[in-house]
Scaffold this active site. Structure first.
Site, PDB file in Angstrom:
ATOM      1  N   ARG A   1      84.774  57.141  21.022  1.00 31.99           N
ATOM      2  CA  ARG A   1      85.014  56.508  19.861  1.00 31.99           C
ATOM      3  C   ARG A   1      83.348  56.874  19.593  1.00 31.99           C
ATOM      4  O   ARG A   1      82.406  57.281  20.033  1.00 31.99           O
ATOM      5  CB  ARG A   1      84.326  55.297  20.024  1.00 31.99           C
ATOM      6  CG  ARG A   1      86.002  54.385  19.991  1.00 31.99           C
ATOM      7  CD  ARG A   1      85.957  52.653  18.699  1.00 31.99           C
ATOM      8  NE  ARG A   1      84.711  52.509  19.734  1.00 31.99           N
ATOM      9  CZ  ARG A   1      84.234  50.816  19.212  1.00 31.99           C
ATOM     10  NH1 ARG A   1      85.440  50.136  18.450  1.00 31.99           N
ATOM     11  NH2 ARG A   1      83.729  50.337  19.801  1.00 31.99           N
TER      12      ARG A   1
ATOM     13  N   THR B   1      79.647  55.936  13.851  1.00 35.04           N
ATOM     14  CA  THR B   1      80.990  56.017  12.702  1.00 35.04           C
ATOM     15  C   THR B   1      81.969  54.674  13.124  1.00 35.04           C
ATOM     16  O   THR B   1      82.291  54.697  12.462  1.00 35.04           O
ATOM     17  CB  THR B   1      81.615  57.316  12.200  1.00 35.04           C
ATOM     18  OG1 THR B   1      81.908  58.402  13.577  1.00 35.04           O
ATOM     19  CG2 THR B   1      80.267  58.197  12.190  1.00 35.04           C
TER      20      THR B   1
ATOM     21  N   ASP C   1      82.709  46.630  27.256  1.00 36.36           N
ATOM     22  CA  ASP C   1      83.119  47.728  27.638  1.00 36.36           C
ATOM     23  C   ASP C   1      83.756  48.614  28.248  1.00 36.36           C
ATOM     24  O   ASP C   1      83.666  48.465  29.750  1.00 36.36           O
ATOM     25  CB  ASP C   1      81.800  48.667  27.401  1.00 36.36           C
ATOM     26  CG  ASP C   1      82.474  50.851  27.541  1.00 36.36           C
ATOM     27  OD1 ASP C   1      83.136  50.716  27.800  1.00 36.36           O
ATOM     28  OD2 ASP C   1      82.118  50.655  26.827  1.00 36.36           O
TER      29      ASP C   1
ATOM     30  N   ASP D   1      83.275  51.585  30.585  1.00 34.48           N
ATOM     31  CA  ASP D   1      82.527  51.293  31.462  1.00 34.48           C
ATOM     32  C   ASP D   1      82.305  49.839  32.433  1.00 34.48           C
ATOM     33  O   ASP D   1      82.172  49.992  33.519  1.00 34.48           O
ATOM     34  CB  ASP D   1      80.861  50.831  30.710  1.00 34.48           C
ATOM     35  CG  ASP D   1      80.600  52.095  29.736  1.00 34.48           C
ATOM     36  OD1 ASP D   1      80.406  53.364  29.989  1.00 34.48           O
ATOM     37  OD2 ASP D   1      79.966  51.615  29.244  1.00 34.48           O
TER      38      ASP D   1
HETATM   39  C1  PRP Z   1      87.064  52.258  24.086  1.00 33.16           C
HETATM   40  C2  PRP Z   1      88.658  51.635  24.202  1.00 33.16           C
HETATM   41  C3  PRP Z   1      89.295  52.590  23.481  1.00 33.16           C
HETATM   42  C4  PRP Z   1      88.327  52.381  21.994  1.00 33.16           C
HETATM   43  C5  PRP Z   1      88.966  51.104  21.340  1.00 33.16           C
HETATM   44  O1  PRP Z   1      86.699  53.757  24.322  1.00 33.16           O
HETATM   45  O2  PRP Z   1      89.131  52.297  25.352  1.00 33.16           O
HETATM   46  O3  PRP Z   1      90.061  53.901  23.767  1.00 33.16           O
HETATM   47  O4  PRP Z   1      87.492  52.038  22.504  1.00 33.16           O
HETATM   48  O5  PRP Z   1      88.349  50.682  20.224  1.00 33.16           O
HETATM   49  P1  PRP Z   1      89.088  51.503  18.230  1.00 33.16           P
HETATM   50  O6  PRP Z   1      90.738  50.285  18.424  1.00 33.16           O
HETATM   51  O7  PRP Z   1      88.222  50.917  17.831  1.00 33.16           O
HETATM   52  O8  PRP Z   1      89.322  52.585  18.444  1.00 33.16           O
HETATM   53  P2  PRP Z   1      86.081  54.425  24.259  1.00 33.16           P
HETATM   54  O9  PRP Z   1      85.171  55.258  23.003  1.00 33.16           O
HETATM   55  O10 PRP Z   1      84.440  53.316  24.489  1.00 33.16           O
HETATM   56  O11 PRP Z   1      86.010  55.837  25.294  1.00 33.16           O
HETATM   57  P3  PRP Z   1      85.791  55.493  26.540  1.00 33.16           P
HETATM   58  O12 PRP Z   1      87.080  54.948  27.138  1.00 33.16           O
HETATM   59  O13 PRP Z   1      85.406  57.197  26.363  1.00 33.16           O
HETATM   60  O14 PRP Z   1      84.074  55.463  27.545  1.00 33.16           O
HETATM   61  N1  URA Z   2      85.709  49.282  23.032  1.00 29.70           N
HETATM   62  C1  URA Z   2      85.287  48.798  24.556  1.00 29.70           C
HETATM   63  O1  URA Z   2      85.528  49.081  25.583  1.00 29.70           O
HETATM   64  N2  URA Z   2      85.345  47.330  23.756  1.00 29.70           N
HETATM   65  C2  URA Z   2      85.353  46.723  22.762  1.00 29.70           C
HETATM   66  O2  URA Z   2      85.443  45.416  22.518  1.00 29.70           O
HETATM   67  C3  URA Z   2      85.650  47.775  21.448  1.00 29.70           C
HETATM   68  C4  URA Z   2      86.500  49.095  21.879  1.00 29.70           C
END
Ligand code: PRP
Ligand code: URA
Length: 213
Positions: free
Chosen positions: A108, A112, A204, A207
């Site tokens: 994400r 935005t 997160d 993370d």
């Molecule tokens: C997180 C999570 C989802 C997304 C959910 O990933 O693992 O993929 O956010 O959010 P959304 O429903 O608003 O799209 P992130 O963007 O943090 O990426 P990462 O797993 O690479 O850390």
């Molecule tokens: N992605 C995450 O990892 N946690 C949240 O709460 C939302 C998006």
């Protein structure tokens, strides 16, 4: 916890899953324990999400002679969304070792909240398989919606989403964007905060799984 009911959403309320999820939410849970808990919940939920998949007869030879058994009738493709979906995949593969795995990399944009796709690789016959999209968090649903849009371009019809936590806003956004997608989640939380995080949520997921806090 949201009280609203969506017909395409199954809330998996098994007590062991709820106990594990509560421990995963805890800010004091270590990376090691968080990873183990997420994996365990994913494996348990995989039983539920595959419950209605069709089976077919096969004849097997027991030590005492032939017997009629059952096997899944259709091939299955798991599609983890990188990164956090990777934390769920191994325990599911232990249950479903013949499944194919298609990967999609999405993050994400922090300003935005729009999904940015940076990688995809799917099995060539994915359209003939049942697909389960795997990600612990359904927040705005931007990432899941981008994944489903991509899968539809490959003519995939049968799509389920497996997550641990969903926000009501994400479920609404998914349902507004796509038909015929069912969601299995262990909890539907209250809301999103102004940074798009699920509240109370678990923070997160990527993370916490990979120790990049
Ligand atoms: C997180 C999570 C989802 C997304 C959910 O990933 O693992 O993929 O956010 O959010 P959304 O429903 O608003 O799209 P992130 O963007 O943090 O990426 P990462 O797993 O690479 O850390
Ligand atoms: N992605 C995450 O990892 N946690 C949240 O709460 C939302 C998006």
């Amino acid at each position: 916890m949201s009280d609203k009911i969506w017909p395409n959403v199954t809330l998996v309320q098994h007590p062991v899953i709820q106990q594990d999820l509560s421990r995963a939410r805890d800010v004091n849970t270590s990376v090691e324990d968080f990873r183990r808990l997420v994996g365990q919940i994913a494996g348990l939920m995989a039983f539920e999400i595959t419950r209605d998949y069709p089976t077919e007869n096969l004849v097997i030879e027991t030590p005492l002679g032939p017997a009629t058994g059952r096997r899944l009738a259709r091939e299955l493709t798991l599609v983890p969304i990188l990164r956090a979906g990777l934390g769920m995949i191994d325990p599911i593969l232990q249950l479903l070792p013949a499944a194919r795995v298609g990967h999609i990399g999405i993050y994400r944009d922090e300003e935005t909240l729009e999904p940015v796709t940076y990688y995809q690789k799917f099995p060539p016959n994915i359209a003939e398989t049942d697909v389960i999209v795997i990600d612990p968090m359904l927040a705005t649903a931007g990432s899941v919606n981008a994944t489903i849009t991509c899968l539809r371009q490959y003519n995939v019809n049968a799509i389920k989403v497996l997550c641990l936590l969903a926000a009501p806003e994400g479920i609404e956004n998914l349902n507004n964007a796509h038909d015929n997608v069912t969601v299995f989640t262990a909890a539907i939380d209250e809301r999103l905060n102004d940074k798009g995080y699920i509240v109370p949520g678990l923070g997160d997921a990527g993370d916490r799984l990979f120790g990049t806090l």
